[in-house]
Design a protein around this motif. Structure first.
Motif, PDB file in Angstrom:
ATOM      1  N   ASP B  94       0.819  -1.216   0.000  1.00 55.64           N
ATOM      2  CA  ASP B  94       0.000   0.000   0.000  1.00 55.64           C
ATOM      3  C   ASP B  94       0.853   1.266   0.000  1.00 55.64           C
ATOM      4  O   ASP B  94       0.617   2.197  -0.759  1.00 55.64           O
ATOM      5  CB  ASP B  94      -0.901   0.054   1.247  1.00 55.64           C
ATOM      6  N   ALA B  95       1.862   1.283   0.901  1.00 52.69           N
ATOM      7  CA  ALA B  95       2.596   2.521   1.142  1.00 52.69           C
ATOM      8  C   ALA B  95       3.469   2.932  -0.038  1.00 52.69           C
ATOM      9  O   ALA B  95       3.877   4.083  -0.117  1.00 52.69           O
ATOM     10  CB  ALA B  95       3.446   2.364   2.402  1.00 52.69           C
ATOM     11  N   GLU B  96       3.754   2.015  -0.938  1.00 52.64           N
ATOM     12  CA  GLU B  96       4.630   2.366  -2.061  1.00 52.64           C
ATOM     13  C   GLU B  96       3.847   2.662  -3.340  1.00 52.64           C
ATOM     14  O   GLU B  96       4.408   3.194  -4.301  1.00 52.64           O
ATOM     15  CB  GLU B  96       5.625   1.219  -2.338  1.00 52.64           C
ATOM     16  N   ILE B  97       2.556   2.328  -3.350  1.00 54.35           N
ATOM     17  CA  ILE B  97       1.780   2.497  -4.595  1.00 54.35           C
ATOM     18  C   ILE B  97       1.779   3.963  -5.056  1.00 54.35           C
ATOM     19  O   ILE B  97       1.996   4.233  -6.246  1.00 54.35           O
ATOM     20  CB  ILE B  97       0.325   1.982  -4.437  1.00 54.35           C
ATOM     21  N   PRO B  98       1.578   4.954  -4.152  1.00 55.08           N
ATOM     22  CA  PRO B  98       1.597   6.350  -4.636  1.00 55.08           C
ATOM     23  C   PRO B  98       2.925   6.713  -5.298  1.00 55.08           C
ATOM     24  O   PRO B  98       2.940   7.454  -6.286  1.00 55.08           O
ATOM     25  CB  PRO B  98       1.372   7.173  -3.358  1.00 55.08           C
ATOM     26  N   THR B  99       4.016   6.176  -4.782  1.00 61.66           N
ATOM     27  CA  THR B  99       5.329   6.452  -5.384  1.00 61.66           C
ATOM     28  C   THR B  99       5.388   5.887  -6.800  1.00 61.66           C
ATOM     29  O   THR B  99       5.834   6.555  -7.737  1.00 61.66           O
ATOM     30  CB  THR B  99       6.445   5.830  -4.510  1.00 61.66           C
ATOM     31  N   PHE B 100       4.908   4.664  -6.965  1.00 66.66           N
ATOM     32  CA  PHE B 100       4.929   4.067  -8.309  1.00 66.66           C
ATOM     33  C   PHE B 100       3.977   4.793  -9.250  1.00 66.66           C
ATOM     34  O   PHE B 100       4.241   4.893 -10.451  1.00 66.66           O
ATOM     35  CB  PHE B 100       4.613   2.570  -8.230  1.00 66.66           C
ATOM     36  N   ILE B 101       2.863   5.301  -8.700  1.00 71.38           N
ATOM     37  CA  ILE B 101       1.949   6.088  -9.549  1.00 71.38           C
ATOM     38  C   ILE B 101       2.662   7.352 -10.023  1.00 71.38           C
ATOM     39  O   ILE B 101       2.620   7.707 -11.202  1.00 71.38           O
ATOM     40  CB  ILE B 101       0.652   6.430  -8.774  1.00 71.38           C
ATOM     41  N   ASP B 102       3.344   8.017  -9.097  1.00 73.97           N
ATOM     42  CA  ASP B 102       4.091   9.230  -9.463  1.00 73.97           C
ATOM     43  C   ASP B 102       5.154   8.938 -10.519  1.00 73.97           C
ATOM     44  O   ASP B 102       5.412   9.760 -11.396  1.00 73.97           O
ATOM     45  CB  ASP B 102       4.795   9.811  -8.223  1.00 73.97           C
ATOM     46  N   LEU B 103       5.766   7.779 -10.389  1.00 72.69           N
ATOM     47  CA  LEU B 103       6.890   7.458 -11.278  1.00 72.69           C
ATOM     48  C   LEU B 103       6.456   6.831 -12.605  1.00 72.69           C
ATOM     49  O   LEU B 103       7.308   6.572 -13.464  1.00 72.69           O
ATOM     50  CB  LEU B 103       7.856   6.493 -10.572  1.00 72.69           C
ATOM     51  N   GLU B 104       5.163   6.610 -12.777  1.00 74.45           N
ATOM     52  CA  GLU B 104       4.701   5.861 -13.961  1.00 74.45           C
ATOM     53  C   GLU B 104       5.213   6.477 -15.276  1.00 74.45           C
ATOM     54  O   GLU B 104       5.733   5.741 -16.131  1.00 74.45           O
ATOM     55  CB  GLU B 104       3.181   5.727 -13.955  1.00 74.45           C
ATOM     56  N   PRO B 105       5.105   7.813 -15.473  1.00 77.69           N
ATOM     57  CA  PRO B 105       5.598   8.373 -16.749  1.00 77.69           C
ATOM     58  C   PRO B 105       7.100   8.155 -16.935  1.00 77.69           C
ATOM     59  O   PRO B 105       7.551   7.809 -18.031  1.00 77.69           O
ATOM     60  CB  PRO B 105       5.283   9.874 -16.626  1.00 77.69           C
ATOM     61  N   GLN B 106       7.829   8.316 -15.834  1.00 72.93           N
ATOM     62  CA  GLN B 106       9.279   8.133 -15.902  1.00 72.93           C
ATOM     63  C   GLN B 106       9.629   6.680 -16.214  1.00 72.93           C
ATOM     64  O   GLN B 106      10.516   6.391 -17.011  1.00 72.93           O
ATOM     65  CB  GLN B 106       9.868   8.546 -14.556  1.00 72.93           C
ATOM     66  N   LEU B 107       8.905   5.774 -15.587  1.00 73.99           N
ATOM     67  CA  LEU B 107       9.148   4.351 -15.850  1.00 73.99           C
ATOM     68  C   LEU B 107       8.854   4.027 -17.309  1.00 73.99           C
ATOM     69  O   LEU B 107       9.567   3.245 -17.948  1.00 73.99           O
ATOM     70  CB  LEU B 107       8.281   3.488 -14.924  1.00 73.99           C
ATOM     71  N   ARG B 108       7.800   4.662 -17.816  1.00 76.74           N
ATOM     72  CA  ARG B 108       7.424   4.398 -19.211  1.00 76.74           C
ATOM     73  C   ARG B 108       8.554   4.792 -20.156  1.00 76.74           C
ATOM     74  O   ARG B 108       8.843   4.093 -21.131  1.00 76.74           O
ATOM     75  CB  ARG B 108       6.134   5.150 -19.552  1.00 76.74           C
ATOM     76  N   THR B 109       9.184   5.921 -19.856  1.00 79.00           N
ATOM     77  CA  THR B 109      10.287   6.347 -20.746  1.00 79.00           C
ATOM     78  C   THR B 109      11.463   5.372 -20.677  1.00 79.00           C
ATOM     79  O   THR B 109      12.239   5.272 -21.616  1.00 79.00           O
ATOM     80  CB  THR B 109      10.796   7.764 -20.383  1.00 79.00           C
ATOM     81  N   LEU B 110      11.562   4.663 -19.560  1.00 76.17           N
ATOM     82  CA  LEU B 110      12.621   3.642 -19.451  1.00 76.17           C
ATOM     83  C   LEU B 110      12.192   2.310 -20.076  1.00 76.17           C
ATOM     84  O   LEU B 110      12.946   1.344 -20.063  1.00 76.17           O
ATOM     85  CB  LEU B 110      12.965   3.402 -17.969  1.00 76.17           C
ATOM     86  N   GLY B 111      10.949   2.272 -20.548  1.00 75.95           N
ATOM     87  CA  GLY B 111      10.444   1.032 -21.139  1.00 75.95           C
ATOM     88  C   GLY B 111       9.892   0.065 -20.118  1.00 75.95           C
ATOM     89  O   GLY B 111       9.784  -1.137 -20.367  1.00 75.95           O
ATOM     90  N   ILE B 112       9.546   0.594 -18.931  1.00 73.48           N
ATOM     91  CA  ILE B 112       9.003  -0.264 -17.867  1.00 73.48           C
ATOM     92  C   ILE B 112       7.498  -0.023 -17.772  1.00 73.48           C
ATOM     93  O   ILE B 112       7.057   1.112 -17.565  1.00 73.48           O
ATOM     94  CB  ILE B 112       9.659   0.062 -16.501  1.00 73.48           C
ATOM     95  N   GLY B 113       6.744  -1.073 -17.907  1.00 78.36           N
ATOM     96  CA  GLY B 113       5.284  -0.950 -17.836  1.00 78.36           C
ATOM     97  C   GLY B 113       4.770  -1.251 -16.439  1.00 78.36           C
ATOM     98  O   GLY B 113       5.375  -2.018 -15.684  1.00 78.36           O
ATOM     99  N   SER B 114       3.668  -0.622 -16.100  1.00 80.87           N
ATOM    100  CA  SER B 114       2.975  -0.953 -14.845  1.00 80.87           C
ATOM    101  C   SER B 114       1.481  -0.834 -15.107  1.00 80.87           C
ATOM    102  O   SER B 114       1.073  -0.298 -16.143  1.00 80.87           O
ATOM    103  CB  SER B 114       3.419  -0.033 -13.704  1.00 80.87           C
ATOM    104  N   PHE B 115       0.680  -1.333 -14.206  1.00 83.23           N
ATOM    105  CA  PHE B 115      -0.773  -1.300 -14.409  1.00 83.23           C
ATOM    106  C   PHE B 115      -1.403  -0.872 -13.097  1.00 83.23           C
ATOM    107  O   PHE B 115      -1.751  -1.693 -12.246  1.00 83.23           O
ATOM    108  CB  PHE B 115      -1.265  -2.677 -14.858  1.00 83.23           C
TER     109      PHE B 115
END
Lengths: 88, 357
Positions: B94-115
């Motif tokens: 739970d506590a890390e999900i907001p961080t991953f949401i924030d990082l989603e665009p940055q991860l995408r540019t690295l070619g990392i997908g999330s859902f």
């Protein structure tokens, strides 16, 4: 008699192990209990189920089998396996 | 045609007596017949038990806690990606999900997908907004009050009947029987999880938990409801059984239709003694028992990995009702060199980085 959906969906094994897929609850029934359940699932009434029990088991002549079937149905109601309003 | 193997990063390797979901997610991924990839574990503590599950995790990296800031977390993720490039990440805490949401665009540019859901959706399903969520999804919820000050608990006399539950913002729930217990529980929750704290009316009945995935467009990719059959002293499920009840499925569908939730979640509900379903909580990630979904034939972690990789997943309907999980606690034997590697270097590899097969 309308057969309740929950009774139709109840998983019954040959060993008398019962599984209610709606709640995850499990129960055990003995052979006469299984006979009653099978009768209910066939849509039989109390009298017909009692007759089947007398034919299938060594039942003392003085036994009130109809009352026993009624008590079993009450137990099914209390266990949530048939609706409150269900009567055989 | 077989899809290319995926390297999948998974968090939540803290498979303790109150387990994080990571090990369950990884077991589900590996159980899928099409799995050919590599699993990267992201851990927060060098003694997270999942680190040492050598047949489950190919590489492990220690991460800074999200509370240390977005920059530190993002820098470390980029480092990890540089060492072992991964295609998708499945955060499970739970506590890390907001961080991953924030990082989603940055991860995408690295070619990392999330859902994952949006931050707005993540906030909507928080315990503090449960009543609002219930209104928009037309789902019963127990009376809930958001408590920001212990004195607020004194004002609940006559409004919320004892016993009720005092719940932490992320985890934790304590049943309280008077205002003194309520205030003590409030301080415990604040010390552990911060504010707000939630006071929630109790509902007597049977708890039912659903592991489910929303497609982000109002649809449900799949759902497996489970009734707990054995609890730990912390109230966590130690055994459970897959069930099927059309009303539970309908409630789950209403939740996804109303919110357009994207990603995995756990829907916690209670069937009251009068037979009504009450929504208790939405956890914004897989539950620790999610391996049951794979065991019952509806592999939801695998579905999320595919969706995170941008692949289509058709809605799933079938699973084996009556399939059970019974958790086991066992001791893993760990070589000192493995512990040394993770403690001294912050990483552990069981095959050569870069070898994705």
């Amino acid at each position: 008699m309308t057969i309740p959906q929950k009774l139709r969906d109840l998983a019954i094994s040959e060993t008398g192990f019962l599984f209610d897929p709606y709640t995850g609850s499990t129960f055990s029934a003995n052979e006469p209990g299984l006979t009653v359940l099978e009768g209910l699932r066939e849509g039989l009434g109390v009298a017909d189920i009692a007759t089947r029990l007398r034919e299938s088991f060594d039942v003392p002549a003085a036994a009130d089998v109809e009352r026993d079937v009624g008590e079993f149905v009450h137990l099914l109601r209390r266990s949530g396996l048939v609706p409150e309003e269900f009567t055989a | 045609m077989t899809a290319a193997p995926l390297t999948i990063a998974v968090t939540g390797l803290n498979a303790t007596d109150n387990p994080g979901p990571g090990v369950g997610v990884i077991r589900a991924l590996r159980a899928h017949p099409d799995f050919q990839g590599r699993i990267v574990g992201l851990a927060y503590d060098s003694l997270d038990p999942g680190i040492y599950a050598h047949d489950l995790v190919d590489d492990v990296f220690l991460m800074p806690y999200p509370s240390q800031g977005l920059a530190a977390f993002s820098t470390r993720l980029a480092e990890v990606h540089g060492r072992v490039p991964f295609d998708v990440v499945i955060p499970t805490l739970d506590a890390e999900i907001p961080t991953f949401i924030d990082l989603e665009p940055q991860l995408r540019t690295l070619g990392i997908g999330s859902f994952l859901p949006s931050q707005e959706l993540f906030d909507l399903r928080s315990k503090a907004h449960l009543a609002h969520l219930g209104e928009i999804a037309n789902i019963n919820t127990p009376a809930t009050r958001v408590i920001a000050d212990p004195n607020d608990l004194r004002q609940l006399e006559g409004k919320l009947e004892y016993p009720f539950w005092v719940k932490g913002a992320y985890y934790g729930a304590t049943e309280v029987h008077d205002v003194h217990e309520a205030i003590a529980a409030y301080h415990q929750m604040v010390a552990k999880w911060g504010v707000p704290v939630i006071a929630q009316a109790g509902v007597d009945g049977d708890e039912i938990d659903v592991v489910a995935v929303g497609d982000g467009e109002g649809g449900m990719v799949g759902a497996v409801p489970m009734r707990k059959r054995l609890l730990t002293d912390k109230g966590k499920g130690w055994a459970g059984i897959a069930i099927r009840d059309p009303e539970i499925e309908e409630l789950s569908r209403r939740y996804f239709a109303a919110t357009k939730w994207r990603g995995p979640c756990e829907i916690e509900m209670m069937r009251s003694q009068s037979g009504e379903l009450h929504l208790l909580e939405i956890n914004p990630r897989f539950p620790a028992w999610c391996y049951l979904s794979a065991g019952a034939g509806m592999n939801l972690p695998w579905a999320v990995a595919q969706l995170a990789a941008g692949r289509d997943v058709a809605p799933m309907h079938e699973y084996e009702v009556g399939k059970m999980f019974v958790r086991i606690s066992l001791d893993q034997i760990v070589s000192l060199s493995d512990f040394e590697s993770i403690a001294a270097t912050g990483e552990l590899h069981r095959c050569t980085p870069g070898d994705a097969s």
